[in-house]
Design a protein around this motif. Structure first.
Motif, PDB file in Angstrom:
ATOM      1  N   ASN A 103       0.806  -1.216   0.000  1.00 25.92           N
ATOM      2  CA  ASN A 103       0.000   0.000   0.000  1.00 25.92           C
ATOM      3  C   ASN A 103       0.845   1.275   0.000  1.00 25.92           C
ATOM      4  O   ASN A 103       0.308   2.356  -0.074  1.00 25.92           O
ATOM      5  CB  ASN A 103      -0.941   0.017   1.204  1.00 25.92           C
ATOM      6  CG  ASN A 103      -2.022  -1.027   1.073  1.00 25.92           C
ATOM      7  OD1 ASN A 103      -2.478  -1.310  -0.023  1.00 25.92           O
ATOM      8  ND2 ASN A 103      -2.419  -1.615   2.175  1.00 25.92           N
ATOM      9  N   SER A 104       2.149   1.146   0.089  1.00 24.91           N
ATOM     10  CA  SER A 104       3.017   2.312   0.142  1.00 24.91           C
ATOM     11  C   SER A 104       3.560   2.634  -1.238  1.00 24.91           C
ATOM     12  O   SER A 104       4.165   1.804  -1.900  1.00 24.91           O
ATOM     13  CB  SER A 104       4.182   2.047   1.103  1.00 24.91           C
ATOM     14  OG  SER A 104       5.133   3.083   1.005  1.00 24.91           O
ATOM     15  N   ALA A 105       3.349   3.861  -1.677  1.00 22.37           N
ATOM     16  CA  ALA A 105       3.857   4.280  -2.991  1.00 22.37           C
ATOM     17  C   ALA A 105       5.375   4.354  -2.979  1.00 22.37           C
ATOM     18  O   ALA A 105       6.010   4.273  -4.025  1.00 22.37           O
ATOM     19  CB  ALA A 105       3.262   5.632  -3.361  1.00 22.37           C
ATOM     20  N   GLN A 106       5.984   4.515  -1.807  1.00 18.24           N
ATOM     21  CA  GLN A 106       7.431   4.643  -1.715  1.00 18.24           C
ATOM     22  C   GLN A 106       8.134   3.295  -1.673  1.00 18.24           C
ATOM     23  O   GLN A 106       9.316   3.224  -1.918  1.00 18.24           O
ATOM     24  CB  GLN A 106       7.797   5.436  -0.466  1.00 18.24           C
ATOM     25  CG  GLN A 106       7.243   6.852  -0.491  1.00 18.24           C
ATOM     26  CD  GLN A 106       7.470   7.550   0.829  1.00 18.24           C
ATOM     27  OE1 GLN A 106       7.781   6.910   1.832  1.00 18.24           O
ATOM     28  NE2 GLN A 106       7.310   8.856   0.845  1.00 18.24           N
ATOM     29  N   ALA A 107       7.423   2.235  -1.370  1.00 15.08           N
ATOM     30  CA  ALA A 107       8.051   0.923  -1.232  1.00 15.08           C
ATOM     31  C   ALA A 107       8.400   0.362  -2.600  1.00 15.08           C
ATOM     32  O   ALA A 107       7.533   0.144  -3.424  1.00 15.08           O
ATOM     33  CB  ALA A 107       7.126  -0.030  -0.492  1.00 15.08           C
ATOM     34  N   GLN A 108       9.672   0.145  -2.837  1.00 11.94           N
ATOM     35  CA  GLN A 108      10.136  -0.421  -4.089  1.00 11.94           C
ATOM     36  C   GLN A 108      10.649  -1.843  -3.889  1.00 11.94           C
ATOM     37  O   GLN A 108      10.495  -2.677  -4.748  1.00 11.94           O
ATOM     38  CB  GLN A 108      11.249   0.449  -4.691  1.00 11.94           C
ATOM     39  CG  GLN A 108      10.792   1.853  -5.021  1.00 11.94           C
ATOM     40  CD  GLN A 108       9.724   1.872  -6.097  1.00 11.94           C
ATOM     41  OE1 GLN A 108       9.781   1.097  -7.041  1.00 11.94           O
ATOM     42  NE2 GLN A 108       8.739   2.720  -5.941  1.00 11.94           N
ATOM     43  N   GLN A 109      11.290  -2.095  -2.766  1.00 14.80           N
ATOM     44  CA  GLN A 109      11.852  -3.402  -2.483  1.00 14.80           C
ATOM     45  C   GLN A 109      11.579  -3.749  -1.023  1.00 14.80           C
ATOM     46  O   GLN A 109      11.405  -2.877  -0.192  1.00 14.80           O
ATOM     47  CB  GLN A 109      13.364  -3.401  -2.715  1.00 14.80           C
ATOM     48  CG  GLN A 109      13.755  -3.186  -4.145  1.00 14.80           C
ATOM     49  CD  GLN A 109      15.260  -3.232  -4.338  1.00 14.80           C
ATOM     50  OE1 GLN A 109      16.010  -3.400  -3.373  1.00 14.80           O
ATOM     51  NE2 GLN A 109      15.701  -3.100  -5.555  1.00 14.80           N
ATOM     52  N   MET A 110      11.564  -5.051  -0.767  1.00 13.51           N
ATOM     53  CA  MET A 110      11.354  -5.495   0.595  1.00 13.51           C
ATOM     54  C   MET A 110      12.177  -6.752   0.821  1.00 13.51           C
ATOM     55  O   MET A 110      12.266  -7.605  -0.060  1.00 13.51           O
ATOM     56  CB  MET A 110       9.872  -5.791   0.833  1.00 13.51           C
ATOM     57  CG  MET A 110       9.591  -6.174   2.263  1.00 13.51           C
ATOM     58  SD  MET A 110       7.848  -6.457   2.587  1.00 13.51           S
ATOM     59  CE  MET A 110       7.579  -7.948   1.677  1.00 13.51           C
ATOM     60  N   ASN A 111      12.759  -6.852   1.977  1.00 18.22           N
ATOM     61  CA  ASN A 111      13.514  -8.030   2.349  1.00 18.22           C
ATOM     62  C   ASN A 111      12.554  -9.040   2.958  1.00 18.22           C
ATOM     63  O   ASN A 111      11.975  -8.792   4.008  1.00 18.22           O
ATOM     64  CB  ASN A 111      14.612  -7.653   3.350  1.00 18.22           C
ATOM     65  CG  ASN A 111      15.457  -8.843   3.742  1.00 18.22           C
ATOM     66  OD1 ASN A 111      15.410  -9.890   3.112  1.00 18.22           O
ATOM     67  ND2 ASN A 111      16.237  -8.686   4.780  1.00 18.22           N
ATOM     68  N   VAL A 112      12.338 -10.160   2.270  1.00 14.86           N
ATOM     69  CA  VAL A 112      11.428 -11.194   2.744  1.00 14.86           C
ATOM     70  C   VAL A 112      12.257 -12.378   3.223  1.00 14.86           C
ATOM     71  O   VAL A 112      13.217 -12.780   2.569  1.00 14.86           O
ATOM     72  CB  VAL A 112      10.473 -11.640   1.615  1.00 14.86           C
ATOM     73  CG1 VAL A 112       9.542 -12.730   2.101  1.00 14.86           C
ATOM     74  CG2 VAL A 112       9.689 -10.455   1.098  1.00 14.86           C
ATOM     75  N   GLN A 113      11.891 -12.920   4.368  1.00 11.22           N
ATOM     76  CA  GLN A 113      12.612 -14.057   4.936  1.00 11.22           C
ATOM     77  C   GLN A 113      11.622 -15.127   5.375  1.00 11.22           C
ATOM     78  O   GLN A 113      10.425 -14.940   5.310  1.00 11.22           O
ATOM     79  CB  GLN A 113      13.446 -13.597   6.127  1.00 11.22           C
ATOM     80  CG  GLN A 113      14.487 -12.560   5.761  1.00 11.22           C
ATOM     81  CD  GLN A 113      15.265 -12.096   6.970  1.00 11.22           C
ATOM     82  OE1 GLN A 113      15.233 -12.694   8.032  1.00 11.22           O
ATOM     83  NE2 GLN A 113      15.972 -11.006   6.812  1.00 11.22           N
ATOM     84  N   GLY A 114      12.145 -16.230   5.844  1.00  8.10           N
ATOM     85  CA  GLY A 114      11.290 -17.279   6.379  1.00  8.10           C
ATOM     86  C   GLY A 114      10.665 -18.139   5.296  1.00  8.10           C
ATOM     87  O   GLY A 114      11.221 -18.326   4.225  1.00  8.10           O
ATOM     88  N   PHE A 115       9.473 -18.659   5.583  1.00 11.34           N
ATOM     89  CA  PHE A 115       8.803 -19.577   4.660  1.00 11.34           C
ATOM     90  C   PHE A 115       8.539 -18.957   3.297  1.00 11.34           C
ATOM     91  O   PHE A 115       8.497 -19.655   2.296  1.00 11.34           O
ATOM     92  CB  PHE A 115       7.492 -20.091   5.255  1.00 11.34           C
ATOM     93  CG  PHE A 115       7.680 -21.151   6.292  1.00 11.34           C
ATOM     94  CD1 PHE A 115       8.032 -22.436   5.925  1.00 11.34           C
ATOM     95  CD2 PHE A 115       7.503 -20.867   7.627  1.00 11.34           C
ATOM     96  CE1 PHE A 115       8.203 -23.431   6.880  1.00 11.34           C
ATOM     97  CE2 PHE A 115       7.671 -21.852   8.588  1.00 11.34           C
ATOM     98  CZ  PHE A 115       8.030 -23.132   8.220  1.00 11.34           C
ATOM     99  N   ALA A 116       8.331 -17.654   3.244  1.00 11.40           N
ATOM    100  CA  ALA A 116       8.001 -16.991   1.972  1.00 11.40           C
ATOM    101  C   ALA A 116       9.047 -17.259   0.893  1.00 11.40           C
ATOM    102  O   ALA A 116       8.710 -17.413  -0.271  1.00 11.40           O
ATOM    103  CB  ALA A 116       7.851 -15.487   2.186  1.00 11.40           C
ATOM    104  N   VAL A 117      10.303 -17.318   1.274  1.00 12.27           N
ATOM    105  CA  VAL A 117      11.367 -17.467   0.273  1.00 12.27           C
ATOM    106  C   VAL A 117      11.847 -18.901   0.120  1.00 12.27           C
ATOM    107  O   VAL A 117      12.713 -19.178  -0.710  1.00 12.27           O
ATOM    108  CB  VAL A 117      12.568 -16.536   0.580  1.00 12.27           C
ATOM    109  CG1 VAL A 117      12.147 -15.088   0.476  1.00 12.27           C
ATOM    110  CG2 VAL A 117      13.150 -16.823   1.953  1.00 12.27           C
ATOM    111  N   LYS A 118      11.290 -19.800   0.885  1.00  6.79           N
ATOM    112  CA  LYS A 118      11.680 -21.208   0.724  1.00  6.79           C
ATOM    113  C   LYS A 118      11.177 -21.722  -0.610  1.00  6.79           C
ATOM    114  O   LYS A 118      10.106 -21.350  -1.077  1.00  6.79           O
ATOM    115  CB  LYS A 118      11.148 -22.052   1.870  1.00  6.79           C
ATOM    116  CG  LYS A 118      11.867 -21.776   3.185  1.00  6.79           C
ATOM    117  CD  LYS A 118      11.413 -22.731   4.251  1.00  6.79           C
ATOM    118  CE  LYS A 118      12.119 -22.453   5.542  1.00  6.79           C
ATOM    119  NZ  LYS A 118      13.305 -23.272   5.721  1.00  6.79           N
ATOM    120  N   GLY A 119      11.956 -22.571  -1.219  1.00  2.23           N
ATOM    121  CA  GLY A 119      11.621 -23.092  -2.536  1.00  2.23           C
ATOM    122  C   GLY A 119      10.574 -24.189  -2.498  1.00  2.23           C
ATOM    123  O   GLY A 119      10.378 -24.872  -1.488  1.00  2.23           O
ATOM    124  N   CYS A 120       9.920 -24.346  -3.634  1.00  2.35           N
ATOM    125  CA  CYS A 120       8.916 -25.404  -3.771  1.00  2.35           C
ATOM    126  C   CYS A 120       9.513 -26.785  -3.501  1.00  2.35           C
ATOM    127  O   CYS A 120       8.846 -27.646  -2.931  1.00  2.35           O
ATOM    128  CB  CYS A 120       8.304 -25.357  -5.174  1.00  2.35           C
ATOM    129  SG  CYS A 120       6.958 -24.156  -5.317  1.00  2.35           S
TER     130      CYS A 120
END
Length: 133
Positions: free
Chosen positions: A24-41
């Motif tokens: 929802n933030s117009a300023q957000a371009q990148q975000m550091n995601v960790q945990g289950f979200a980035v685990k591979g299939c």
């Protein structure tokens, strides 16, 4: 085991809140995601084969709940969410078709499917009726 479930649920809620804020933030371009979200299939498929996918599905449930809360155009009731085994099957199906995908990709695909097929969509209150903390 209960502490692990609580920690997984808390981390899911926090990650989902961060995703919603950034989306929802117009300023957000990148975000550091960790945990289950980035685990591979491939990791999920291994956990599923070993019948140890529960923490993964707790994460999916938390993500879906948080993503639903972040939506502004409707409210999905809890009855619209499929049972955990159905979620696990959907994630497995996605991961078999997209082996290089991530848990976030698989969960987003599930969420989009739920939005497209859910009969439990109710109109959201207008912004003037919505109470924000």
């Amino acid at each position: 085991m209960l502490k692990t479930k609580a920690a997984t649920a808390l981390s899911t809620i926090l990650l989902t809140a961060m995703l919603a804020v950034c989306a929802n933030s117009a300023q957000a371009q990148q975000m550091n995601v960790q945990g289950f979200a980035v685990k591979g299939c491939n990791e999920y498929l291994q956990a599923r084969a070993a019948r140890k996918e529960d923490p993964w599905i707790y994460w999916v449930q938390g993500y879906l709940s948080g993503a639903n809360m972040a939506r502004l155009d409707f409210i999905m009731t809890s009855a619209a969410l499929p049972p955990p085994e159905s979620m696990a099957q959907s994630i497995e199906k996605y991961c078999r078709a997209q082996p290089l995908g991530t848990m976030l990709n698989a969960t987003e695909a599930l969420y989009k499917d739920l939005l497209a097929t859910s009969p439990m969509q109710l109109p959201a209150p207008s912004t003037s009726q919505r109470r924000r903390p």
